[in-house]
Design an enzyme around this catalytic site. Structure first.
Site, PDB file in Angstrom:
ATOM      1  N   CYS A   1      33.204  47.853  26.997  1.00  0.00           N
ATOM      2  CA  CYS A   1      32.364  48.809  26.279  1.00  0.00           C
ATOM      3  C   CYS A   1      33.092  49.417  25.090  1.00  0.00           C
ATOM      4  CB  CYS A   1      31.912  49.899  27.237  1.00  0.00           C
ATOM      5  SG  CYS A   1      31.028  49.197  28.624  1.00  0.00           S
TER       6      CYS A   1
ATOM      7  N   GLU B   1      66.577  35.590  18.610  1.00  0.00           N
ATOM      8  CA  GLU B   1      65.650  36.206  19.565  1.00  0.00           C
ATOM      9  C   GLU B   1      64.214  35.768  19.282  1.00  0.00           C
ATOM     10  OE1 GLU B   1      66.214  40.353  18.675  1.00  0.00           O
ATOM     11  OE2 GLU B   1      68.145  40.484  19.672  1.00  0.00           O
TER      12      GLU B   1
HETATM   13  C1  PLP Z   1      59.584  41.420  19.580  1.00  0.00           C
HETATM   14  C2  PLP Z   1      60.998  41.187  19.254  1.00  0.00           C
HETATM   15  C3  PLP Z   1      61.471  39.898  19.034  1.00  0.00           C
HETATM   16  C4  PLP Z   1      60.582  38.690  19.010  1.00  0.00           C
HETATM   17  O1  PLP Z   1      59.718  38.680  17.933  1.00  0.00           O
HETATM   18  P1  PLP Z   1      58.842  37.372  17.642  1.00  0.00           P
HETATM   19  O2  PLP Z   1      58.085  37.705  16.453  1.00  0.00           O
HETATM   20  O3  PLP Z   1      57.982  37.162  18.836  1.00  0.00           O
HETATM   21  O4  PLP Z   1      59.802  36.244  17.451  1.00  0.00           O
HETATM   22  C5  PLP Z   1      62.815  39.741  18.801  1.00  0.00           C
HETATM   23  N1  PLP Z   1      63.661  40.791  18.778  1.00  0.00           N
HETATM   24  C6  PLP Z   1      63.240  42.041  18.977  1.00  0.00           C
HETATM   25  C7  PLP Z   1      64.212  43.157  18.934  1.00  0.00           C
HETATM   26  C8  PLP Z   1      61.900  42.288  19.227  1.00  0.00           C
HETATM   27  O5  PLP Z   1      61.476  43.553  19.399  1.00  0.00           O
END
Ligand code: PLP
Length: 414
Positions: free
Chosen positions: A342, A273
């Site tokens: 601001c 991910e």
């Molecule tokens: C935000 C997130 C990611 C991605 O994180 P990066 O640091 O942008 O690679 C992957 N998995 C989950 C569950 C997330 O919340």
């Protein structure tokens, strides 16, 4: 080599001068490089060649439809954290069958929407969520595919706001509780156990926490298998860092080699991910100097972008590179680069040695991730436009908001 480089004394995005983009679309403006976006995705995917895997872009980093479209065409999956993000995936032509749904607070409506769309997997983050999901699936006559997001209690050594895999974090289920929850899920007629998921944090520049959490997870997966619960996939989350200043990001081949050592030959497909690592370096925020206020203690360069456009410096004290689009010779001094909002926290950069004059264009670098996506309308400021550069072409992928649109949903009193 970066797609953002000087040519003939002027900063370009691929083949397009940033000044040409500012002249055509105005500032502030986010500029993305198609070559960088696609190159980063392909490099990530290629690193795991030979291992069954799926890259699920964590789209909260940057959810512009054009970027999702590019990634969908490359065959990407998506990691979503809301029903709104699922709607974006579908609008961009992405495949819901390659979507994993993360997040600690999924609502009934979001669960139903994702079940109807036929997503790949729910990353379940609590027992309450499992029960709720089973109820929603039963009501719809469906079986919900699930992974548990397990909290490996590993310190990713990153900013506390973006560490997510520690025991005290709100994310995931406790490691020791996972076997019981898997047994419960396996007994439910309304859920189908598919996988296991971890995500330990963001902007991680050290391989060790990844190794530690992946080994912990493998132990657990093997124990589950011995218990008769075989998983189809292991989702290793995202979090790989990028270079903003002087960080040394984990090289993909090292990350991949470490994982190959642990996972090669195993039956589970690996899911990833990545968010920041794919898009972070692919964007800049283009802004123009409005005023200079040189002072005895501090000198301020007031620019037309602000914390509402790029929140990371105010939120995490994040450091972004700031480069002049057309560097001037001589006359440098230290500037605080601040916006018109601001708030004293409204700064984009501090203590930057630059030669500046009003009207100059600046490019705030490494602004492809958690930048536009975190923008707001604070101070009733219209959000910046977004432009995608592809070689010598520039394409507006989000027009600048209009002021009337910002209060179009509001009503005066009758
Ligand atoms: C935000 C997130 C990611 C991605 O994180 P990066 O640091 O942008 O690679 C992957 N998995 C989950 C569950 C997330 O919340």
């Amino acid at each position: 080599m970066s797609a953002f480089a000087y040519r003939d004394g002027e900063l370009h995005a691929e083949g397009v001068a940033l000044s040409a983009i500012a002249a055509r679309f105005g500032t502030p403006c986010y500029v993305y490089s198609r070559a960088e976006l696609e190159g980063a995705w392909r490099a990530f995917d290629a690193a795991f060649e030979g291992l069954p895997h799926l890259v699920c872009y964590a789209m909260k980093a940057n959810s512009n439809l054009a970027i999702l479209d590019l990634y969908a065409r490359l065959g990407s999956g998506f990691d979503i954290v809301s029903g709104g993000e699922l709607a974006r995936v579908i609008a961009a032509g992405g495949d819901p069958g390659k979507v994993v749904f993360s997040g600690v607070g999924k609502t009934d409506a979001e669960m139903a929407q994702a079940l109807e769309a036929g997503i790949l997997c729910f990353n379940v983050e609590s027992e309450g969520e499992l029960d709720r999901l089973a109820d929603v699936a039963a009501r719809l006559g469906r079986r919900a595919p699930v992974s548990f997001r397990v909290n490996p209690d590993v310190d990713p050594k990153t900013h506390p706001y973006i560490a997510t895999g520690l025991k005290e974090s709100k994310f995931g289920v406790a490691f020791d509780d996972a076997p019981r929850l898997y047994r419960k899920a396996a007994r439910s007629p309304h859920v189908a156990v598919h996988g296991l998921d971890i995500h330990i944090g963001s902007q991680i520049t050290d391989l060790a926490p990844y190794r530690e959490s992946a080994s912990k997870v493998l132990d657990l997966v093997d124990r589950l298998r011995a218990d008769g619960i075989a998983l189809a996939h292991i989702d290793l989350g995202g979090g790989l860092g990028i270079r903003y200043r002087d960080e040394a990001p984990v090289p993909l081949p090292e990350y991949a080699a470490m994982l190959r050592g642990l996972f090669a030959g195993r039956p589970e497909r690996l899911l990833f991910e990545p968010g920041r690592r794919l898009v972070g370096g692919a964007g800049v925020l283009l802004t123009r100097v409005l005023y200079l206020k040189p002072g005895a203690a501090k000198s301020f360069a007031i620019v037309d972008a602000a914390m509402n456009d790029l929140m990371r410096p105010a939120l995490y004290d994040a450091w972004h590179p700031v480069d002049p689009v057309r560097p001037r010779a001589g006359g440098e001094r230290l500037w605080e680069i601040v916006g018109p909002v601001c708030e004293s926290g409204d700064f984009l950069a501090r203590d930057r040695r630059l030669a500046l004059a009003p009207g100059d264009l600046l490019a705030v670098g490494a602004a492809g991730a958690y930048a536009m996506a975190m923008s707001s309308n604070y101070n009733t400021r219209t959000r910046a436009c977004e432009v995608l550069v592809d070689d010598s072409r520039m394409q507006l992928v989000r027009r600048r908001e209009r002021c009337e649109e910002l209060f179009a949903l509001e009503n005066r009193l009758p």
